[in-house]
Design a protein around this motif. Structure first.
Motif, PDB file in Angstrom:
ATOM      1  N   SER A 198       0.851  -1.191   0.000  1.00 33.97           N
ATOM      2  CA  SER A 198       0.000   0.000   0.000  1.00 33.97           C
ATOM      3  C   SER A 198       0.887   1.242   0.000  1.00 33.97           C
ATOM      4  N   GLY A 199       0.541   2.215  -0.815  1.00 31.21           N
ATOM      5  CA  GLY A 199       1.275   3.474  -0.844  1.00 31.21           C
ATOM      6  C   GLY A 199       2.412   3.486  -1.847  1.00 31.21           C
ATOM      7  N   VAL A 200       2.689   2.353  -2.497  1.00 25.96           N
ATOM      8  CA  VAL A 200       3.806   2.307  -3.451  1.00 25.96           C
ATOM      9  C   VAL A 200       3.458   3.074  -4.740  1.00 25.96           C
ATOM     10  N   GLY A 201       2.131   3.208  -4.977  1.00 28.26           N
ATOM     11  CA  GLY A 201       1.714   3.949  -6.166  1.00 28.26           C
ATOM     12  C   GLY A 201       0.944   3.114  -7.174  1.00 28.26           C
ATOM     13  N   GLY A 205      -2.302   2.566  -7.503  1.00 26.52           N
ATOM     14  CA  GLY A 205      -3.462   3.295  -8.038  1.00 26.52           C
ATOM     15  C   GLY A 205      -3.017   4.394  -8.985  1.00 26.52           C
ATOM     16  N   GLU A 213      10.977   6.162   1.307  1.00 23.28           N
ATOM     17  CA  GLU A 213      10.144   6.802   0.280  1.00 23.28           C
ATOM     18  C   GLU A 213       8.707   6.271   0.352  1.00 23.28           C
ATOM     19  N   ARG A 224       5.336   8.493   0.930  1.00 23.74           N
ATOM     20  CA  ARG A 224       4.183   8.489   0.013  1.00 23.74           C
ATOM     21  C   ARG A 224       2.886   8.251   0.772  1.00 23.74           C
ATOM     22  N   ARG A 283       0.084  11.173   1.063  1.00 26.12           N
ATOM     23  CA  ARG A 283      -1.263  10.988   0.506  1.00 26.12           C
ATOM     24  C   ARG A 283      -2.307  11.622   1.416  1.00 26.12           C
ATOM     25  N   ASN A 285       8.766   1.688  -8.903  1.00 27.07           N
ATOM     26  CA  ASN A 285       8.014   2.918  -9.187  1.00 27.07           C
ATOM     27  C   ASN A 285       8.793   4.128  -8.677  1.00 27.07           C
ATOM     28  N   ASP A 286       9.863   4.469  -9.420  1.00 30.41           N
ATOM     29  CA  ASP A 286      10.575   5.701  -9.077  1.00 30.41           C
ATOM     30  C   ASP A 286       9.907   6.865  -9.797  1.00 30.41           C
ATOM     31  N   ASP A 287       9.474   6.620 -11.025  1.00 34.23           N
ATOM     32  CA  ASP A 287       8.825   7.648 -11.827  1.00 34.23           C
ATOM     33  C   ASP A 287       7.561   7.016 -12.430  1.00 34.23           C
TER      34      ASP A 287
HETATM   35  P1  ADP Z   1      -1.333   2.532  -3.645  1.00 39.03           P
HETATM   36  O1  ADP Z   1      -2.476   2.478  -4.629  1.00 39.03           O
HETATM   37  O2  ADP Z   1      -0.236   1.579  -3.968  1.00 39.03           O
HETATM   38  O3  ADP Z   1      -1.790   2.423  -2.232  1.00 39.03           O
HETATM   39  P2  ADP Z   1      -1.201   5.392  -4.367  1.00 39.03           P
HETATM   40  O4  ADP Z   1      -1.354   5.318  -5.852  1.00 39.03           O
HETATM   41  O5  ADP Z   1      -2.389   5.851  -3.557  1.00 39.03           O
HETATM   42  O6  ADP Z   1      -0.644   3.999  -3.782  1.00 39.03           O
HETATM   43  O7  ADP Z   1       0.054   6.340  -4.094  1.00 39.03           O
HETATM   44  C1  ADP Z   1       0.445   6.732  -2.774  1.00 39.03           C
HETATM   45  C2  ADP Z   1       1.010   8.163  -2.826  1.00 39.03           C
HETATM   46  O8  ADP Z   1       2.263   8.142  -3.509  1.00 39.03           O
HETATM   47  C3  ADP Z   1       0.115   9.162  -3.554  1.00 39.03           C
HETATM   48  O9  ADP Z   1       0.116  10.394  -2.856  1.00 39.03           O
HETATM   49  C4  ADP Z   1       0.782   9.298  -4.922  1.00 39.03           C
HETATM   50  O10 ADP Z   1       0.556  10.563  -5.493  1.00 39.03           O
HETATM   51  C5  ADP Z   1       2.263   9.095  -4.587  1.00 39.03           C
HETATM   52  N1  ADP Z   1       3.059   8.499  -5.678  1.00 39.03           N
HETATM   53  C6  ADP Z   1       2.733   7.455  -6.476  1.00 39.03           C
HETATM   54  N2  ADP Z   1       3.730   7.173  -7.348  1.00 39.03           N
HETATM   55  C7  ADP Z   1       4.725   8.054  -7.106  1.00 39.03           C
HETATM   56  C8  ADP Z   1       6.044   8.291  -7.670  1.00 39.03           C
HETATM   57  N3  ADP Z   1       6.528   7.542  -8.673  1.00 39.03           N
HETATM   58  N4  ADP Z   1       6.781   9.287  -7.147  1.00 39.03           N
HETATM   59  C9  ADP Z   1       6.312  10.049  -6.124  1.00 39.03           C
HETATM   60  N5  ADP Z   1       5.081   9.896  -5.557  1.00 39.03           N
HETATM   61  C10 ADP Z   1       4.297   8.909  -6.030  1.00 39.03           C
END
Ligand code: ADP
Ligand code: 5GP
Length: 204
Positions: A13-16, A18, A129, A133, A137, A168-170
């Motif tokens: 969770s929080g890796v990005g 979504g 990181e 994130r 969020r 997921n760096d970018d």
């Molecule tokens: P997940 O769905 O895995 O729980 P989210 O998509 O909600 O994660 O992303 C968590 C937070 O990290 C959000 O605030 C999002 O904008 C940010 N984020 C996602 N990808 C990146 C990235 N490559 N670099 C910096 N911030 C990111």
């Protein structure tokens, strides 16, 4: 026309997940459909019923578990999340790929039921990181952030069960890598053998 591919994007969770999934669907013309999950958690600001999730009560969710209506489900930091089975089956049968974005326990359940699916683990550049994130969020209490971080460490240990890992760096780079993986999977000889066997038979 063959059955579609089931594509599973997972990771802590929080890796990005979504963010990357939305980027893929907003910026590219894709040949795959997104499976909208069901959850018992409260709607966040800006989320839309039937678009982000199907938001349901615990009772309704448990009824669907009982009736076998979910491909997988998991209880994640106090709420249920699950994948409605009918949509996935119908779409795959129609020859279209289906994209799931789910947490790690659910992904492992899918792996047991449908090992032919493609499993992609989205990883954070590092744990610091990841915490930034989740905190950034702004949707979780400090207690919830601690729970999600503890869970993330356990989830990283399960990376061995995946076919691919994408850092997921970018966001755009991660999205492009995922699209390349999907394209390569479609080019695998084993997935195209039927069509070529037919051509060879016709030529003989
Ligand atoms: P997940 O769905 O895995 O729980 P989210 O998509 O909600 O994660 O992303 C968590 C937070 O990290 C959000 O605030 C999002 O904008 C940010 N984020 C996602 N990808 C990146 C990235 N490559 N670099 C910096 N911030 C990111
Ligand atoms: P969030 O509350 O941040 O929307 O989601 C929490 C976690 O549940 C995320 O890791 C998300 O990917 C995952 N999730 C979303 N839908 C499903 C689902 O249908 N099944 C499972 N197992 N996890 C899901």
């Amino acid at each position: 026309m063959g059955r579609g591919l089931l594509l599973v994007l997972s990771g802590p969770s929080g890796v990005g997940k979504g963010t990357v999934r939305k980027h893929i669907f907003d910026h590219y013309n894709n040949d795959f459909d997104y499976s909208i999950s069901m959850t018992t958690r409260d709607k966040r600001e800006g989320e839309v019923e039937g678009q982000d999730y199907y938001f349901r009560s615990r009772e309704a969710f448990e009824q669907l578990i009982e009736s076998g209506g979910l491909l997988e489900y998991a209880e994640y930091v106090g709420n249920y999340y699950g994948t409605p089975l009918e949509y996935v089956n119908e779409t795959l049968e129609a020859g279209r790929d289906v994209f799931l974005e789910i947490e790690v326990q659910g992904a492992l359940k899918v792996r047991n039921k449908m090992p032919e699916a493609i499993f992609i683990f989205l990883s954070p550049p590092n744990l610091g990181e990841l915490e930034n994130r989740i905190t950034g969020r702004g949707t979780d209490s400090s207690d919830m952030i601690k729970k999600r971080m503890k869970k993330a460490v356990d989830e990283l240990k399960l990376i061995q069960y995946y076919d691919y890992v994408v850092e997921n760096d970018d966001v755009d780079k991660a999205a492009q890598k995922i699209r390349h993986i999907i394209e390569s999977e479609h080019l695998k000889v084993s997935r195209n053998l039927g069509a070529y066997t037919k051509i060879i038979e016709e030529m003989n």
